[in-house]
Design an enzyme around this catalytic site. Sequence first.
Site, PDB file in Angstrom:
ATOM      1  N   THR A  11     112.615  25.361  64.915  1.00  0.00           N
ATOM      2  CA  THR A  11     111.896  26.624  64.698  1.00  0.00           C
ATOM      3  C   THR A  11     110.448  26.536  65.154  1.00  0.00           C
ATOM      4  OG1 THR A  11     111.355  25.997  62.418  1.00  0.00           O
ATOM      5  CG2 THR A  11     113.343  27.317  62.738  1.00  0.00           C
TER       6      THR A  11
ATOM      7  N   HIS B 104     108.614  17.289  66.792  1.00  0.00           N
ATOM      8  CA  HIS B 104     108.280  16.691  65.501  1.00  0.00           C
ATOM      9  C   HIS B 104     109.498  15.977  64.939  1.00  0.00           C
ATOM     10  CE1 HIS B 104     109.612  20.858  64.931  1.00  0.00           C
ATOM     11  NE2 HIS B 104     110.211  20.435  63.820  1.00  0.00           N
TER      12      HIS B 104
ATOM     13  N   ASN C  51     115.099  18.198  65.417  1.00  0.00           N
ATOM     14  CA  ASN C  51     115.904  19.361  65.769  1.00  0.00           C
ATOM     15  C   ASN C  51     115.476  19.831  67.156  1.00  0.00           C
ATOM     16  OD1 ASN C  51     117.165  19.411  63.205  1.00  0.00           O
ATOM     17  ND2 ASN C  51     115.438  20.533  62.327  1.00  0.00           N
TER      18      ASN C  51
ATOM     19  N   GLY D 216     118.523  23.803  65.509  1.00  0.00           N
ATOM     20  CA  GLY D 216     117.783  24.392  64.384  1.00  0.00           C
ATOM     21  C   GLY D 216     116.278  24.265  64.507  1.00  0.00           C
TER      22      GLY D 216
ATOM     23  N   CYS E 111     100.463  27.649  69.108  1.00  0.00           N
ATOM     24  CA  CYS E 111     101.327  26.693  68.396  1.00  0.00           C
ATOM     25  C   CYS E 111     100.776  26.378  66.999  1.00  0.00           C
ATOM     26  CB  CYS E 111     101.436  25.424  69.235  1.00  0.00           C
ATOM     27  SG  CYS E 111     102.259  24.084  68.378  1.00  0.00           S
TER      28      CYS E 111
ATOM     29  N   HIS F 100     111.144  14.841  61.272  1.00  0.00           N
ATOM     30  CA  HIS F 100     111.119  15.006  59.817  1.00  0.00           C
ATOM     31  C   HIS F 100     111.443  13.659  59.177  1.00  0.00           C
ATOM     32  CE1 HIS F 100     111.830  19.557  59.894  1.00  0.00           C
ATOM     33  NE2 HIS F 100     112.200  19.222  61.120  1.00  0.00           N
TER      34      HIS F 100
ATOM     35  N   HIS G 251     106.807  22.392  68.933  1.00  0.00           N
ATOM     36  CA  HIS G 251     105.926  21.251  69.168  1.00  0.00           C
ATOM     37  C   HIS G 251     106.736  20.092  68.595  1.00  0.00           C
ATOM     38  CE1 HIS G 251     101.590  19.418  68.978  1.00  0.00           C
ATOM     39  NE2 HIS G 251     102.470  18.447  68.712  1.00  0.00           N
TER      40      HIS G 251
HETATM   41  P1  5GP Z   1     112.103  22.622  62.655  1.00  0.00           P
HETATM   42  O1  5GP Z   1     113.002  23.658  62.025  1.00  0.00           O
HETATM   43  O2  5GP Z   1     111.443  23.183  63.902  1.00  0.00           O
HETATM   44  O3  5GP Z   1     112.778  21.311  62.925  1.00  0.00           O
HETATM   45  O4  5GP Z   1     111.000  22.278  61.594  1.00  0.00           O
HETATM   46  C1  5GP Z   1     109.825  22.994  61.430  1.00  0.00           C
HETATM   47  C2  5GP Z   1     109.288  22.644  60.070  1.00  0.00           C
HETATM   48  O5  5GP Z   1     107.942  23.066  60.012  1.00  0.00           O
HETATM   49  C3  5GP Z   1     110.025  23.309  58.907  1.00  0.00           C
HETATM   50  O6  5GP Z   1     110.540  22.325  58.023  1.00  0.00           O
HETATM   51  C4  5GP Z   1     108.948  24.167  58.244  1.00  0.00           C
HETATM   52  O7  5GP Z   1     109.065  24.191  56.833  1.00  0.00           O
HETATM   53  C5  5GP Z   1     107.663  23.509  58.701  1.00  0.00           C
HETATM   54  N1  5GP Z   1     106.522  24.411  58.787  1.00  0.00           N
HETATM   55  C6  5GP Z   1     106.507  25.637  59.386  1.00  0.00           C
HETATM   56  N2  5GP Z   1     105.277  26.179  59.310  1.00  0.00           N
HETATM   57  C7  5GP Z   1     104.499  25.278  58.666  1.00  0.00           C
HETATM   58  C8  5GP Z   1     103.116  25.275  58.291  1.00  0.00           C
HETATM   59  O8  5GP Z   1     102.346  26.214  58.534  1.00  0.00           O
HETATM   60  N3  5GP Z   1     102.658  24.174  57.629  1.00  0.00           N
HETATM   61  C9  5GP Z   1     103.474  23.109  57.341  1.00  0.00           C
HETATM   62  N4  5GP Z   1     102.921  22.084  56.692  1.00  0.00           N
HETATM   63  N5  5GP Z   1     104.782  23.088  57.681  1.00  0.00           N
HETATM   64  C10 5GP Z   1     105.291  24.156  58.334  1.00  0.00           C
HETATM   65 ZN    ZN Z   2     101.510  22.354  69.720  1.00  0.00          ZN
END
Ligand code: 5GP
Ligand code: ZN
Length: 115
Positions: free
Chosen positions: A96, A101, A88, A94, A5, A103, A99
Amino acid sequence: MSESCIFCKILNKEIPSEIVFEDEVSIGFSDRFPVSPTHVLFIPKKHIESLDKLTEEDSGVVGRIFMNISKFAREKGLNGDGYRVVNNMGSNGGQTVFHIHFHLLAGRAHAWPPG
Ligand code: 5GP
Ligand code: ZN
């Protein structure tokens, strides 16, 4: 901790990130690909895959994270103009990174409905 992860690696400092908040159960760090002038990701230290996998036992951490976001936003003066908090879940949501989280998006107006 999940070996594969990315966010667990950020927690363990195996991947560098700009950590802007930390307490016993969670951290907040700047998104690597910000979509708003302020884009911070708040995560629990415990690896929980998604909102779908949240248990009653772990539900307290979500309340704590929302409290942290509220305080953080006030301290940074983001509350005046307002902000958006997003989770998300799964492919239609959406998600990606698997884990859980939240925003924190601030510094511009965010349209509704989202894309
Ligand atoms: P999701 O699409 O899962 O809601 O959001 C994942 C977020 O993690 C995205 O906004 C993406 O830009 C961010 N992200 C992905 N890889 C990394 C990383 O290695 N470091 C940081 N700081 N953010 C990341
Ligand atoms: Zn994790």
